[in-house]
Structures are given as C-alpha cells and as structure tokens.
Scaffold this active site. Structure first.
Site, PDB file in Angstrom:
ATOM      1  N   LYS A   1       1.259  -0.905  -0.148  1.00 37.17           N
ATOM      2  CA  LYS A   1      -0.145   0.038   0.464  1.00 37.17           C
ATOM      3  C   LYS A   1       0.816   1.275   0.020  1.00 37.17           C
ATOM      4  CE  LYS A   1      -4.475  -1.974   1.976  1.00 37.17           C
ATOM      5  NZ  LYS A   1      -5.009  -1.736   3.478  1.00 37.17           N
TER       6      LYS A   1
ATOM      7  N   TYR B   1     -12.627  -1.304  -3.451  1.00 34.71           N
ATOM      8  CA  TYR B   1     -13.373  -1.749  -2.762  1.00 34.71           C
ATOM      9  C   TYR B   1     -14.874  -2.208  -1.884  1.00 34.71           C
ATOM     10  CZ  TYR B   1      -8.567  -1.911   0.331  1.00 34.71           C
ATOM     11  OH  TYR B   1      -7.116  -2.078   0.958  1.00 34.71           O
TER      12      TYR B   1
ATOM     13  N   PHE C   1     -15.741   3.917   6.943  1.00 29.89           N
ATOM     14  CA  PHE C   1     -14.133   4.541   6.890  1.00 29.89           C
ATOM     15  C   PHE C   1     -13.453   3.802   5.131  1.00 29.89           C
ATOM     16  CE2 PHE C   1     -13.851  -0.773   8.062  1.00 29.89           C
ATOM     17  CZ  PHE C   1     -13.467  -0.623   7.063  1.00 29.89           C
TER      18      PHE C   1
ATOM     19  N   ARG D   1      -2.572 -14.771   4.873  1.00 25.97           N
ATOM     20  CA  ARG D   1      -3.104 -13.764   5.715  1.00 25.97           C
ATOM     21  C   ARG D   1      -2.386 -13.608   7.045  1.00 25.97           C
ATOM     22  NH1 ARG D   1      -6.811  -9.736   4.447  1.00 25.97           N
ATOM     23  NH2 ARG D   1      -6.953 -10.064   6.522  1.00 25.97           N
TER      24      ARG D   1
ATOM     25  N   THR E   1      -5.807  -6.651  11.217  1.00 25.16           N
ATOM     26  CA  THR E   1      -5.558  -5.201  10.189  1.00 25.16           C
ATOM     27  C   THR E   1      -4.806  -4.424  10.905  1.00 25.16           C
ATOM     28  OG1 THR E   1      -8.393  -6.301   9.472  1.00 25.16           O
ATOM     29  CG2 THR E   1      -7.738  -4.584   9.143  1.00 25.16           C
TER      30      THR E   1
ATOM     31  N   ARG F   1       1.601  -6.412   9.126  1.00 24.91           N
ATOM     32  CA  ARG F   1       1.758  -5.491   9.150  1.00 24.91           C
ATOM     33  C   ARG F   1       2.445  -4.734  10.858  1.00 24.91           C
ATOM     34  NH1 ARG F   1      -4.342  -7.011   8.206  1.00 24.91           N
ATOM     35  NH2 ARG F   1      -4.017  -5.310   5.841  1.00 24.91           N
TER      36      ARG F   1
ATOM     37  N   ASN G   1      -1.349   0.061   7.135  1.00 19.80           N
ATOM     38  CA  ASN G   1      -1.509  -1.095   7.758  1.00 19.80           C
ATOM     39  C   ASN G   1      -0.403  -2.002   6.317  1.00 19.80           C
ATOM     40  OD1 ASN G   1      -3.267  -1.488   5.900  1.00 19.80           O
ATOM     41  ND2 ASN G   1      -4.355  -2.730   7.097  1.00 19.80           N
TER      42      ASN G   1
ATOM     43  N   HIS H   1      -2.680  -5.328   1.602  1.00 18.86           N
ATOM     44  CA  HIS H   1      -3.434  -5.809   1.390  1.00 18.86           C
ATOM     45  C   HIS H   1      -3.068  -7.110   0.644  1.00 18.86           C
ATOM     46  CE1 HIS H   1      -7.440  -6.104  -0.304  1.00 18.86           C
ATOM     47  NE2 HIS H   1      -6.750  -7.657  -0.905  1.00 18.86           N
TER      48      HIS H   1
ATOM     49  N   GLU I   1      -9.972 -10.171  -7.411  1.00 15.53           N
ATOM     50  CA  GLU I   1      -8.801  -9.160  -7.034  1.00 15.53           C
ATOM     51  C   GLU I   1      -7.168  -9.637  -8.389  1.00 15.53           C
ATOM     52  OE1 GLU I   1      -7.798  -9.242  -3.340  1.00 15.53           O
ATOM     53  OE2 GLU I   1      -9.894  -8.504  -2.739  1.00 15.53           O
TER      54      GLU I   1
HETATM   55  N1  UDP Z   1      -9.586  -0.270   7.454  1.00 14.82           N
HETATM   56  C1  UDP Z   1      -9.646   0.954   7.945  1.00 14.82           C
HETATM   57  N2  UDP Z   1     -10.229   1.494   9.155  1.00 14.82           N
HETATM   58  C2  UDP Z   1     -10.764   0.225   9.984  1.00 14.82           C
HETATM   59  C3  UDP Z   1     -10.996  -1.146   9.130  1.00 14.82           C
HETATM   60  C4  UDP Z   1     -10.404  -0.979   7.926  1.00 14.82           C
HETATM   61  O1  UDP Z   1      -9.337   2.250   7.458  1.00 14.82           O
HETATM   62  O2  UDP Z   1     -11.725   0.098  10.830  1.00 14.82           O
HETATM   63  C5  UDP Z   1      -8.755  -0.184   6.295  1.00 14.82           C
HETATM   64  C6  UDP Z   1      -7.711  -1.202   6.042  1.00 14.82           C
HETATM   65  O3  UDP Z   1      -6.477  -0.007   4.936  1.00 14.82           O
HETATM   66  C7  UDP Z   1      -7.936  -2.010   6.106  1.00 14.82           C
HETATM   67  C8  UDP Z   1      -8.837  -1.883   4.821  1.00 14.82           C
HETATM   68  O4  UDP Z   1      -9.806  -0.511   5.137  1.00 14.82           O
HETATM   69  O5  UDP Z   1      -7.160  -3.075   5.677  1.00 14.82           O
HETATM   70  C9  UDP Z   1     -10.159  -3.521   4.325  1.00 14.82           C
HETATM   71  O6  UDP Z   1     -10.589  -3.674   5.931  1.00 14.82           O
HETATM   72  P1  UDP Z   1     -10.453  -5.095   6.145  1.00 14.82           P
HETATM   73  O7  UDP Z   1     -11.416  -5.484   7.164  1.00 14.82           O
HETATM   74  O8  UDP Z   1     -10.702  -6.560   4.941  1.00 14.82           O
HETATM   75  O9  UDP Z   1      -8.830  -5.818   6.481  1.00 14.82           O
HETATM   76  P2  UDP Z   1      -7.962  -6.511   5.758  1.00 14.82           P
HETATM   77  O10 UDP Z   1      -9.008  -7.759   4.926  1.00 14.82           O
HETATM   78  O11 UDP Z   1      -7.351  -5.806   5.134  1.00 14.82           O
HETATM   79  O12 UDP Z   1      -6.725  -7.481   7.031  1.00 14.82           O
HETATM   80 MG    MG Z   2      -9.670  -7.316   3.817  1.00 13.41          MG
END
Ligand code: UDP
Ligand code: MG
Length: 136
Positions: free
Chosen positions: A12, A52, A60, A88, A94, A105, A115, A118, A129
């Site tokens: 990112k 997204y 968010f 993952r 996250t 992360r 973070n 992705h 994707e």
């Molecule tokens: N995100 C954020 N605030 C939150 C949760 C998520 O800004 O409270 C952002 C963060 O960059 C995250 C992305 O949204 O990586 C997608 O969220 P997801 O829950 O899918 O998390 P991920 O799969 O990336 O762990």
């Molecule tokens: Mg996700």
C-alpha cells in the site's frame, strides 16, 4: 498435501512511500511465495472504490479509497501452497497494534488504515482481485 493457490497482494501507499516495497517482496520470497506477476501503479479513486466495493457501507470507505489512490502501490500475484491463508497469516491483523510478532503489519504498519499491505481473504476473492488488476 499439494494445494498450490494464487492470491493478490498489494503493498500500500504508506509502505511504497517509505521505499519498503523491495524489503517486503523479499519477505514474501523468503517465506516461499513466488511472485508470478507484479506492477507498480497508481490507481484512480474510482478504481479504488470498485476494488473495495465490499466495504462501501463502512464508515471508513471514503478515506480508504482516497488513501489507496493517494500514491504508488505495488500489486502482485503470489503463489504458494495455501497462499490465501499463508499470506493472511504473514500479513497479521488489520490493526498493526494487534498484529502478531513477525508479521508484516506488526513490523511496518503505521495504523489501522495505513497498514502497509492488502491480501485477498478467500480463494474466491483472490480470483476476483487478480482479475481486477491483471485481466490481460
Ligand atoms: N480499515 C480502516 N479502518 C477500519 C478497518 C479497516 O481504515 O476500521 C482499512 C484498512 O486499510 C484495511 C482495509 O480497510 O486493510 C480493509 O479492511 P478489512 O476489514 O478488509 O481488513 P484487511 O482484510 O485488510 O485485514
Ligand atoms: Mg479484507
């Protein structure tokens, strides 16, 4: 059991901006992921909104799409046994504050939004994707 999968990874803007992309790619390779394809690009906000879309009702969403389109990113197809889950696990939670030691992360993430990486969360989404970024 042999269970080769492909998953989509994105380094990112916060990480590319700090020139961490090569270091993060080395971590993937050292953990046994093959990088099948990669490109450094900057996307439009409208493309981030499509990518997204599953999050469109979240508070968010707007900031997230602005952020993903705010600077260069590196998108990669990673391949490995159980690549989706393995990626993952290597990424960590996250929220970097909750991420386990040794995860990307934990090491590089700045905040829950910035973070650093992705990763697709299922085989089905990995296909969608990968197709999103590497249709050709
Ligand atoms: N995100 C954020 N605030 C939150 C949760 C998520 O800004 O409270 C952002 C963060 O960059 C995250 C992305 O949204 O990586 C997608 O969220 P997801 O829950 O899918 O998390 P991920 O799969 O990336 O762990
Ligand atoms: Mg996700």
């Amino acid at each position: 059991m042999n269970n080769i999968e492909q998953t989509l990874s994105i380094i990112k803007p916060d990480a590319v901006e700090r020139n961490l992309d090569n270091e993060i790619k080395e971590i993937f390779k050292n953990k046994g992921f093959s990088i099948l394809r990669e490109k450094k690009i900057q996307i439009e906000k409208s493309e981030a909104e499509k990518f997204y879309k599953v999050h469109e009702t979240k508070p968010f969403y707007n900031d997230l799409c602005s952020y993903l389109s705010s600077g260069p990113i590196v998108v990669m197809i990673l391949e490995k046994n159980n690549a989706v889950l393995e990626n993952r696990a290597l990424m960590g939670s996250t929220n970097p504050k909750e991420a386990e030691e040794g995860t990307i992360r934990k090491k590089y993430g700045l905040s829950i939004d910035k973070n650093s990486v992705h990763g697709s969360d299922s085989i089905e989404n990995a296909k969608i994707e990968i197709d999103f970024f590497f249709r050709d």
